[in-house]
Design an enzyme around this catalytic site. Structure first.
Site, PDB file in Angstrom:
ATOM      1  N   LYS A 191       0.988  -1.162   0.044  1.00 53.97           N
ATOM      2  CA  LYS A 191       0.151  -0.161   0.123  1.00 53.97           C
ATOM      3  C   LYS A 191       0.613   1.531   0.160  1.00 53.97           C
ATOM      4  O   LYS A 191       1.213   1.900   0.875  1.00 53.97           O
ATOM      5  CB  LYS A 191      -0.905  -0.409   1.201  1.00 53.97           C
ATOM      6  CG  LYS A 191      -2.325   0.594   1.525  1.00 53.97           C
ATOM      7  CD  LYS A 191      -1.808   2.067   1.213  1.00 53.97           C
ATOM      8  CE  LYS A 191      -2.134   2.996   2.835  1.00 53.97           C
ATOM      9  NZ  LYS A 191      -1.994   4.067   1.510  1.00 53.97           N
ATOM     10  N   GLU A 267       9.297   1.039  11.187  1.00 59.23           N
ATOM     11  CA  GLU A 267      10.127   2.012  11.011  1.00 59.23           C
ATOM     12  C   GLU A 267      10.063   4.017  11.047  1.00 59.23           C
ATOM     13  O   GLU A 267       8.998   4.112  10.241  1.00 59.23           O
ATOM     14  CB  GLU A 267      11.038   2.482   9.113  1.00 59.23           C
ATOM     15  CG  GLU A 267      12.086   0.798   9.284  1.00 59.23           C
ATOM     16  CD  GLU A 267      13.032   0.629  10.468  1.00 59.23           C
ATOM     17  OE1 GLU A 267      12.965   1.368  10.616  1.00 59.23           O
ATOM     18  OE2 GLU A 267      13.178  -0.081  10.118  1.00 59.23           O
ATOM     19  N   CYS A 302      13.762  10.618   7.328  1.00 61.90           N
ATOM     20  CA  CYS A 302      13.831  10.780   8.581  1.00 61.90           C
ATOM     21  C   CYS A 302      14.309  11.200   9.732  1.00 61.90           C
ATOM     22  O   CYS A 302      14.711  10.716  10.945  1.00 61.90           O
ATOM     23  CB  CYS A 302      13.125   8.790   8.807  1.00 61.90           C
ATOM     24  SG  CYS A 302      14.330   7.782   7.978  1.00 61.90           S
ATOM     25  N   GLU A 401       9.448  16.304  15.323  1.00 58.33           N
ATOM     26  CA  GLU A 401       9.238  16.279  12.972  1.00 58.33           C
ATOM     27  C   GLU A 401       8.981  17.514  12.339  1.00 58.33           C
ATOM     28  O   GLU A 401       7.731  17.231  12.239  1.00 58.33           O
ATOM     29  CB  GLU A 401       9.118  14.834  13.322  1.00 58.33           C
ATOM     30  CG  GLU A 401      10.060  14.330  11.482  1.00 58.33           C
ATOM     31  CD  GLU A 401       9.614  13.294  11.355  1.00 58.33           C
ATOM     32  OE1 GLU A 401       9.037  12.634  11.944  1.00 58.33           O
ATOM     33  OE2 GLU A 401      10.869  12.380  11.103  1.00 58.33           O
TER      34      GLU A 401
HETATM   35  P1  NAD Z   1       1.921   8.165   7.743  1.00 59.56           P
HETATM   36  O1  NAD Z   1       2.605   7.746   8.897  1.00 59.56           O
HETATM   37  O2  NAD Z   1       1.194   9.442   7.684  1.00 59.56           O
HETATM   38  O3  NAD Z   1       1.409   7.677   6.379  1.00 59.56           O
HETATM   39  C1  NAD Z   1       2.649   6.660   6.313  1.00 59.56           C
HETATM   40  C2  NAD Z   1       1.785   6.316   5.585  1.00 59.56           C
HETATM   41  O4  NAD Z   1       0.929   4.641   6.314  1.00 59.56           O
HETATM   42  C3  NAD Z   1       1.133   5.975   4.324  1.00 59.56           C
HETATM   43  O5  NAD Z   1       0.817   4.688   3.020  1.00 59.56           O
HETATM   44  C4  NAD Z   1      -0.518   6.534   4.743  1.00 59.56           C
HETATM   45  O6  NAD Z   1      -1.388   6.137   4.177  1.00 59.56           O
HETATM   46  C5  NAD Z   1      -0.384   5.262   5.847  1.00 59.56           C
HETATM   47  N1  NAD Z   1      -1.193   5.268   7.170  1.00 59.56           N
HETATM   48  C6  NAD Z   1      -1.666   6.795   7.773  1.00 59.56           C
HETATM   49  N2  NAD Z   1      -3.295   6.012   8.279  1.00 59.56           N
HETATM   50  C7  NAD Z   1      -2.587   4.806   8.122  1.00 59.56           C
HETATM   51  C8  NAD Z   1      -3.521   4.092   9.496  1.00 59.56           C
HETATM   52  N3  NAD Z   1      -4.169   4.377  10.298  1.00 59.56           N
HETATM   53  N4  NAD Z   1      -3.856   2.966   9.128  1.00 59.56           N
HETATM   54  C9  NAD Z   1      -2.749   2.357   8.167  1.00 59.56           C
HETATM   55  N5  NAD Z   1      -1.735   2.467   7.593  1.00 59.56           N
HETATM   56  C10 NAD Z   1      -2.070   4.581   7.391  1.00 59.56           C
HETATM   57  O7  NAD Z   1       3.594   8.937   7.538  1.00 59.56           O
HETATM   58  P2  NAD Z   1       3.899  10.207   5.926  1.00 59.56           P
HETATM   59  O8  NAD Z   1       3.445  11.591   6.491  1.00 59.56           O
HETATM   60  O9  NAD Z   1       3.457   9.752   4.590  1.00 59.56           O
HETATM   61  O10 NAD Z   1       5.284   9.739   6.221  1.00 59.56           O
HETATM   62  C11 NAD Z   1       6.388  10.640   7.101  1.00 59.56           C
HETATM   63  C12 NAD Z   1       7.188  10.125   8.033  1.00 59.56           C
HETATM   64  O11 NAD Z   1       7.639   8.506   7.682  1.00 59.56           O
HETATM   65  C13 NAD Z   1       7.714  10.583   9.081  1.00 59.56           C
HETATM   66  O12 NAD Z   1       7.377  10.528  10.786  1.00 59.56           O
HETATM   67  C14 NAD Z   1       8.657  10.454   8.609  1.00 59.56           C
HETATM   68  O13 NAD Z   1       9.852  10.378   9.899  1.00 59.56           O
HETATM   69  C15 NAD Z   1       8.484   8.782   8.733  1.00 59.56           C
HETATM   70  N6  NAD Z   1       9.825   8.026   7.651  1.00 59.56           N
HETATM   71  C16 NAD Z   1      10.826   6.756   8.646  1.00 59.56           C
HETATM   72  C17 NAD Z   1      11.596   6.230   8.062  1.00 59.56           C
HETATM   73  C18 NAD Z   1      12.301   5.227   9.101  1.00 59.56           C
HETATM   74  O14 NAD Z   1      12.726   4.259   8.005  1.00 59.56           O
HETATM   75  N7  NAD Z   1      12.450   5.556   9.994  1.00 59.56           N
HETATM   76  C19 NAD Z   1      11.859   7.117   6.590  1.00 59.56           C
HETATM   77  C20 NAD Z   1      10.707   7.311   5.943  1.00 59.56           C
HETATM   78  C21 NAD Z   1      10.252   8.265   6.868  1.00 59.56           C
END
Ligand code: NAD
Length: 497
Positions: A191, A267, A302, A401
């Site tokens: 997804k 992650e 991240c 963040e």
């Molecule tokens: P997000 O959590 O809003 O979304 C990430 C994914 O989760 C998307 O595909 C989204 O559709 C899905 N999602 C959202 N709500 C959900 C739910 N209730 N159930 C299931 N899936 C759901 O994050 P974002 O804003 O898209 O991404 C940025 C974040 O990702 C930042 O916090 C960043 O630090 C983190 N990130 C972490 C790493 C790592 O390796 N630690 C790497 C890249 C990004």
């Protein structure tokens, strides 16, 4: 076509084909509901195409296809050497489609085309190559039992793996999950983030072309609260592998607890500290690296070193350098190969970043560079690299963040305070320390509660080392051979001889 000029990339962009449908059981399908949403480019606000708005019924179909593929062993039952060759063919196809994938990624989420093409696509192909190469070289174990018994310890794939990824490195976070999952014989339902779906579907198509059987790698676009939640709650999914925000990670654990206790590998976010000590011999190099690492990928990283912790005696010098780098790195057209800072992922995210900047100003941090939007006439979402000085670690700008090009400088009086401030965060993804003293480097590295510690560098990495966080930055590890543990179950077979 020469893809080395902005004009040629724009020309390609005008002629590229977009695919926004689900890829389930080897077939491109509209969402069952018939619903779609707009795929808007942050480069200029243009609607590129429509994306299928997958929901629970599409997820159910994809999970059923993945389960059927797993059950009949069309992929899991193949010899590792065969899976290796197929994944290598996939890696080769990714390289062959380098320009197309890079362009889709840049148009979809705004990063500079040079980064998409030379960094992201290359790292994605390399990730598939690396796990392909590894998988036919791993032996299993026999336990040291008495002579009357033979106990085998073997690895088996989890089964159906759900992968949920974010928009900041859409292809790369996908590869970090899908490559080890497929190498170990799992079937996958991916997804992608709703903000960045295009390369996920294209990768799914290329996987089929490479010979990965139908139903083994499925892609369902859609929103997190519907498609993502349905995947994470599904009773027939064996593990959820997630990269994204800490808030969503928390929900995924809850979903697993309330459904089938599936494995949840997270992650999550970060607020990484980067300590420059006065004893380090090349302050300019440390400061330049600090700023460049922070503004890389528009700060949407991240592990971005967003808290720059500096000893007071060198603080003024460091601030001047990082502010100067911020001024030099103005956002520009992501399709121009010379551009180093592109657009943020969308207008809502740019607003969110500007909100952090406004609150930091009123909250007492000192703005020394940036703090504004740029290129508003383009219709895109651009924010100028920004530096705040005299930040205190309890301010919002140091705790939350931002996920944008905003660097906070925190002055400290010495090593002990630097380490205490570094560890005073709910996150623990990355950390940096700059020192010429070997024993000090080791000592501080041991004290820092982070999954990756950089000494006299930042962001250096390749596929050979594990990546993941301590504390609320997550609980799993991507990359390296350690990732294979996440996608497999250990089985004991005890035989009485
Ligand atoms: P997000 O959590 O809003 O979304 C990430 C994914 O989760 C998307 O595909 C989204 O559709 C899905 N999602 C959202 N709500 C959900 C739910 N209730 N159930 C299931 N899936 C759901 O994050 P974002 O804003 O898209 O991404 C940025 C974040 O990702 C930042 O916090 C960043 O630090 C983190 N990130 C972490 C790493 C790592 O390796 N630690 C790497 C890249 C990004």
């Amino acid at each position: 076509m020469n893809p080395t000029s902005a004009a040629s990339w724009r020309n390609r962009a005008d002629n590229i084909e977009f695919e926004g449908r689900c890829l389930i059981d080897g077939k491109l399908l509209d969402a069952r509901s018939g619903q779609t949403f707009d795929c808007v480019s942050p480069v200029d606000g243009r609607v590129l195409t429509k994306i299928a708005e997958g929901d629970e019924s599409d997820i159910n179909k994809a999970v059923a296809a993945a389960r059927a593929a797993f059950q009949d062993r069309r992929w899991a039952g193949l010899s590792p050497v065969f899976r290796k060759r197929t994944l290598q063919a996939f890696g080769a196809l990714i390289r062959l489609h380098r320009d197309e994938l890079a362009l889709l990624e840049t148009l979809d989420m705004g990063k500079p085309i040079t980064a998409s093409r030379s960094v992201d696509v290359e790292a994605v192909a390399n990730c598939f190559d690396w796990y392909a190469e590894a998988i036919d070289k791993l032996y299993e174990q026999i336990a040291p039992t008495a002579e009357s018994d033979l106990a085998l310890i073997t690895r088996e794939p989890l089964g159906v793996v759900g992968a949920i990824v974010p928009w900041n490195f859409p292809m790369l976070t996908t590869a970090w999950k899908v490559a080890p999952a497929l190498a170990t014989g799992n079937s996958v339902v991916l997804k992608p983030a709703e903000q960045s779906t295009l390369t996920a579907i294209r990768l799914g198509q290329l996987a089929l072309e490479a010979g990965i059987p139908e139903g083994v790698f499925n892609v369902v676009p859609g929103y997190g609260r519907t498609a993502g939640k349905a995947l994470a709650c599904h009773m027939d999914v064996d593990g959820i592998f997630f990269t994204g925000s800490t808030a969503t990670g928390r929900l995924l654990m809850e979903y697993a607890a309330k459904t089938n206790l599936k494995k949840v590998c997270l992650e999550l976010g970060g607020k990484s500290p980067n300590i420059i000590l006065a004893s380090y011999g090349d302050i300019e190099k440390a400061a330049v690296t600090a700023a460049e690492s922070m503004f890389n990928n528009q700060g949407e990283v991240c592990i971005a070193p967003s808290r720059l912790i500096v000893e007071r005696s060198i603080h003024k010098q460091v601030v001047e350098i990082v502010a100067e780098i911020a001024r030099q790195r103005q956002p520009a057209d992501p399709l121009d190969p010379a551009t180093r800072i592109g657009a943020l992922v969308n207008a809502q995210h740019a607003d969110r970043v500007m909100g952090f900047i406004a609150r930091a100003k009123t909250g007492g941090a000192m703005l020394v560079a940036g703090g504004t939007r740029a290129l508003t006439e383009t219709g895109g979402s651009y924010v100028v690299p920004t530096v705040f000085d005299n930040v205190s670690n309890h301010m919002e700008i140091a705790r939350n963040e931002v996920f944008g090009p905003v660097l906070s400088v925190i002055p400290v009086s010495g090593v002990d305070e630097a380490v205490a401030v570094a560890n005073d965060s709910p996150y623990g993804l990355g950390a940096g320390v700059w020192t010429d003293r070997l024993s000090e480097a080791h000592k501080i590295s041991r004290q820092l509660r982070a999954g990756v510690v950089y000494v006299n560098c930042y962001n250096d990495c390749d596929i050979t080392t594990p990546f993941g966080g301590y504390k609320q930055s997550g609980n799993g590890r991507d990359k390296s051979l350690y990732a294979l543990d996440e996608y497999t179950e250990l089985k004991t077979t005890w035989i009485r001889l």
